[in-house]
Scaffold this active site. Structure first.
Site, mmCIF file in Angstrom:
data_model
loop_
_atom_site.group_PDB
_atom_site.id
_atom_site.type_symbol
_atom_site.label_atom_id
_atom_site.label_comp_id
_atom_site.label_asym_id
_atom_site.label_seq_id
_atom_site.Cartn_x
_atom_site.Cartn_y
_atom_site.Cartn_z
ATOM 1 N N SER A 20 11.214 12.320 7.235
ATOM 2 C CA SER A 20 9.789 11.778 7.053
ATOM 3 C C SER A 20 9.520 11.113 5.863
ATOM 4 C CB SER A 20 9.270 12.997 7.188
ATOM 5 O OG SER A 20 7.955 13.514 6.057
ATOM 6 N N LYS B 69 0.781 -1.234 -0.001
ATOM 7 C CA LYS B 69 0.390 0.017 -0.023
ATOM 8 C C LYS B 69 0.790 1.038 0.025
ATOM 9 C CE LYS B 69 -1.801 1.963 3.954
ATOM 10 N NZ LYS B 69 -1.587 3.071 5.260
ATOM 11 N N ASN B 70 2.252 1.529 0.698
ATOM 12 C CA ASN B 70 2.585 2.411 0.364
ATOM 13 C C ASN B 70 4.363 3.031 -0.124
ATOM 14 O OD1 ASN B 70 1.340 3.143 3.236
ATOM 15 N ND2 ASN B 70 2.854 2.720 4.695
ATOM 16 N N ARG C 79 -8.567 -0.908 4.545
ATOM 17 C CA ARG C 79 -7.210 0.255 4.234
ATOM 18 C C ARG C 79 -6.399 -0.141 3.375
ATOM 19 N NH1 ARG C 79 -7.617 5.596 7.308
ATOM 20 N NH2 ARG C 79 -5.873 5.997 5.578
ATOM 21 N N CYS D 100 -5.325 8.174 9.771
ATOM 22 C CA CYS D 100 -5.255 7.399 10.425
ATOM 23 C C CYS D 100 -5.294 8.501 12.208
ATOM 24 C CB CYS D 100 -4.606 6.640 11.002
ATOM 25 S SG CYS D 100 -4.825 4.957 10.408
ATOM 26 N N ASP E 179 4.042 0.539 12.244
ATOM 27 C CA ASP E 179 3.053 -0.233 10.933
ATOM 28 C C ASP E 179 3.151 -1.507 11.496
ATOM 29 O OD1 ASP E 179 2.971 2.744 9.939
ATOM 30 O OD2 ASP E 179 3.583 2.083 8.262
ATOM 31 N N LYS F 127 13.707 15.883 10.289
ATOM 32 C CA LYS F 127 13.367 14.216 10.685
ATOM 33 C C LYS F 127 12.718 13.996 9.854
ATOM 34 C CE LYS F 127 9.942 12.964 14.861
ATOM 35 N NZ LYS F 127 9.426 13.566 15.120
ATOM 36 N N ARG G 258 0.680 14.712 12.860
ATOM 37 C CA ARG G 258 0.758 14.837 11.779
ATOM 38 C C ARG G 258 1.150 16.154 10.979
ATOM 39 N NH1 ARG G 258 -1.392 9.293 9.243
ATOM 40 N NH2 ARG G 258 0.921 9.292 8.288
ATOM 41 N N PRO G 259 1.656 16.750 11.521
ATOM 42 C CA PRO G 259 2.193 18.442 10.946
ATOM 43 C C PRO G 259 2.188 17.601 9.014
ATOM 44 C CG PRO G 259 3.635 18.216 12.677
ATOM 45 C CD PRO G 259 2.803 16.135 12.608
HETATM 46 C C1 EPZ Z 1 4.132 7.263 5.981
HETATM 47 O O1 EPZ Z 1 3.252 8.268 6.792
HETATM 48 C C2 EPZ Z 1 3.680 5.645 6.532
HETATM 49 N N1 EPZ Z 1 2.375 6.428 5.286
HETATM 50 C C3 EPZ Z 1 2.775 5.317 7.259
HETATM 51 O O2 EPZ Z 1 2.191 4.560 7.621
HETATM 52 C C4 EPZ Z 1 3.849 5.442 8.303
HETATM 53 O O3 EPZ Z 1 3.600 4.719 10.158
HETATM 54 C C5 EPZ Z 1 4.900 6.155 8.556
HETATM 55 O O4 EPZ Z 1 5.030 6.733 7.364
HETATM 56 C C6 EPZ Z 1 5.984 6.034 9.255
HETATM 57 O O5 EPZ Z 1 6.696 4.673 9.092
HETATM 58 C C7 EPZ Z 1 2.122 5.635 4.210
HETATM 59 O O6 EPZ Z 1 3.721 5.407 3.439
HETATM 60 C C8 EPZ Z 1 0.905 5.899 3.229
HETATM 61 P P1 EPZ Z 1 6.599 10.650 8.478
HETATM 62 P P2 EPZ Z 1 4.105 9.418 6.633
HETATM 63 O O7 EPZ Z 1 5.732 11.835 7.679
HETATM 64 O O8 EPZ Z 1 4.948 9.637 5.892
HETATM 65 C C9 EPZ Z 1 6.261 13.907 11.972
HETATM 66 C C10 EPZ Z 1 0.023 2.749 7.728
HETATM 67 O O9 EPZ Z 1 -0.597 2.240 8.441
HETATM 68 N N2 EPZ Z 1 6.176 14.518 10.679
HETATM 69 O O10 EPZ Z 1 7.459 9.525 8.166
HETATM 70 O O11 EPZ Z 1 3.077 10.386 7.303
HETATM 71 C C11 EPZ Z 1 5.325 12.937 11.357
HETATM 72 O O12 EPZ Z 1 4.242 13.526 12.728
HETATM 73 C C12 EPZ Z 1 0.313 4.256 7.695
HETATM 74 O O13 EPZ Z 1 0.163 2.603 6.663
HETATM 75 C C13 EPZ Z 1 6.865 15.841 11.227
HETATM 76 O O14 EPZ Z 1 6.667 16.751 12.113
HETATM 77 O O15 EPZ Z 1 4.598 9.661 8.403
HETATM 78 C C14 EPZ Z 1 6.038 11.408 12.341
HETATM 79 O O16 EPZ Z 1 6.112 11.733 13.291
HETATM 80 C C15 EPZ Z 1 0.142 5.147 9.380
HETATM 81 N N3 EPZ Z 1 6.110 17.144 9.882
HETATM 82 C C16 EPZ Z 1 7.478 11.833 11.892
HETATM 83 O O17 EPZ Z 1 7.623 12.896 11.552
HETATM 84 C C17 EPZ Z 1 6.080 16.530 9.373
HETATM 85 O O18 EPZ Z 1 5.691 17.719 7.903
HETATM 86 C C18 EPZ Z 1 7.506 10.156 10.726
HETATM 87 O O19 EPZ Z 1 5.927 11.145 10.191
HETATM 88 C C19 EPZ Z 1 5.690 15.430 7.942
HETATM 89 C C20 EPZ Z 1 5.945 14.503 9.326
#
Ligand code: EPZ
Length: 429
Positions: free
Chosen positions: A173, A22-23, A408, A126, A316, A171, A131-132
């Site tokens: 992301s 999915k991701n 989902r 979710c 995850d 971070k 999640r900013p």
């Molecule tokens: C991806 O979400 C995945 N989603 C998530 O899977 C997964 O849990 C996550 O990466 C971490 O591995 C998809 O790939 C569609 P991040 P993402 O940006 O990209 C902070 C599932 O169940 N952050 O890596 O949204 C954020 O709050 C889903 O399949 C900021 O502060 O995660 C978090 O603490 C849920 N500012 C950290 O970074 C930003 O602008 C990592 O989040 C962006 C992120």
């Protein structure tokens, strides 16, 4: 509303085909916005999130067509989809579409890169933390975009096109890495993305973008180099196998016992989870068909886990691992470091008799001899499948409600598990 009913206590025996990730599928589909030629994706999973993204992309002008099945193909085989964004007809991604799935926010990168403008609603998804989107905004600004937040929308403009730059993510992301990598493919000059996320799904997107004509190096590592090109072309790419689905079924076998081959799984992407599952007592071998998981004749050992960006233990799989630990011999600790509110499964697992106490970002789990079936409620995607895993081992009947969360991200979960002997069915209310 549909529910899933499980009668626990049956070991799993057989094989489970692993779907496309999915991701990985979501960003790959979004990459179709970058070109006016056809992007063909193989091994696309049948999931509610994928369907939702088709709607969102259609709103921007992407035509999608599904290629038919070939005779003799497994009913669970992934689908092949052609995506064609010949013209972008709308650069707005509206609230009612984007609020349902966070990843749809990522369209901002390709829309801005190709059209010089994008108006995208702040995202939903979710409920696992705040999640900013600040990293996206700062990153796109560094590429020369002018960005304002207006009435819940991120309004981005780069009329003369994006310009490559050096960007360091605060971070690592995943979403910001996908988005900035896609945006930079059409920027003028070189972009260096530092402290990039290293998740295999990013490497997969990078490979697809390269097949489309992008110049990218270092994707899948923490420093990605992107040399912008004037245009991208169509390509064909197969979505990588889902490492989270693989880990989930491996944990289900570790929990329920039995012997299952996860067909088409890639163990390479699961080094840390496999290490911990082995410590917990699962026997995992890599075969030429995928991964074989067994647990016969001995109990589950208590093992600690702490989530971390790839190659660490994935957030995850945190809920699913905790489900296994509820039946461990002794006390274990599970620490969540990525999202601040990803423990909603704790109170539902407690309904099945699990003994878990929470202290900040760490859960302490005292293993119990037997879980007992009960009605439980799915709260988010991975939390809900942790309840299924627990239900497979619990005595008696477990009924999981609100399973739209499961749909989902897990393709035909009941079929896949019942093929291995699990007593699991979907019931309509
Ligand atoms: C991806 O979400 C995945 N989603 C998530 O899977 C997964 O849990 C996550 O990466 C971490 O591995 C998809 O790939 C569609 P991040 P993402 O940006 O990209 C902070 C599932 O169940 N952050 O890596 O949204 C954020 O709050 C889903 O399949 C900021 O502060 O995660 C978090 O603490 C849920 N500012 C950290 O970074 C930003 O602008 C990592 O989040 C962006 C992120």
């Amino acid at each position: 509303m549909d529910r899933i009913r499980i009668t626990g206590g049956v070991p799993l025996e057989g094989s489970i085909p692993i779907s496309g990730a999915k991701n990985a599928a979501l960003p790959l589909m979004i990459a179709s916005l970058l070109t006016d030629e056809t992007l063909t994706l193989d091994n696309v999973p049948r999931l509610a999130d994928v369907q939702q993204l088709f709607h969102i992309l259609a709103n921007h002008g992407v035509d999608t067509s599904f290629q038919g099945k070939r005779t003799g193909q497994d009913q669970l085989a992934g689908q092949t989809v052609d995506l064609l964004a010949r013209a972008i007809v709308d650069t707005t991604a509206p609230y009612d579409l984007v609020s349902k799935m966070r990843a749809s926010f990522w369209v901002i990168g390709p829309l801005l890169a190709r059209m010089g403008e994008a108006r995208v609603s702040l995202p939903g998804g979710c409920a696992i933390g705040t999640r900013p989107v600040d990293f996206f905004i700062e990153g796109l600004r560094a590429l020369g975009a002018n960005i304002e937040i207006e009435a819940g929308y991120v309004v981005a403009q780069a009329r003369a096109g994006l310009i490559g730059n050096r960007i360091r993510l605060p971070k690592a992301s995943v979403g910001a890495t996908h988005t900035l990598m896609m945006a930079a493919t059409l920027a003028r000059g070189e972009t260096v993305l530092e402290n990039a996320a290293c998740e295999p799904e990013i490497a997969d997107l990078g490979e697809c973008l390269i097949a489309m004509g992008a110049k990218i190096e270092g994707h899948g590592t923490s420093t990605i180099f992107i040399e912008g090109v004037p245009r991208l072309r169509g390509a064909r790419h197969a979505v990588m196998p889902d490492r989270i689905e693989t880990g989930t079924y491996a944990l289900a076998v570790a929990m329920a016992g039995g012997d299952v081959t996860l067909e088409g799984a890639s163990a390479d992407h699961l080094e840390k989870p496999i290490e911990l599952m082995r410590q917990a007592g699962a026997d995992i071998t890599v075969t030429n068909r995928g991964m074989r998981v067994r647990r016969n004749g001995h109990g589950i050992y208590a093992v600690d886990a702490e989530t971390a960006p790839y190659p660490g233990f994935p957030t995850d799989l945190q809920a699913q691992f905790m489900a296994l630990m509820t039946a461990g011999k002794g006390t274990s600790h599970v620490t969540e470091t990525i999202f601040e509110n990803r423990f909603m499964h704790v109170q539902e697992l407690a309904r099945l008799g699990a003994k878990i106490s929470l202290n900040g970002q760490t859960a302490t789990i005292e293993g119990v001899k037997t879980l007992k079936g009960a009605p439980v409620m799915a709260t988010d995607l991975r939390a809900s499948v942790s309840l299924v895993i627990a239900g497979l081992a619990a005595e008696g009947e477990t009924e999981v409600s609100r399973i739209y969360h499961l749909d989902r991200g897990f393709e035909r979960l009941e079929q896949k598990l019942s093929r291995c002997g699990a007593q699991i069915e979907r019931v309509s209310a």
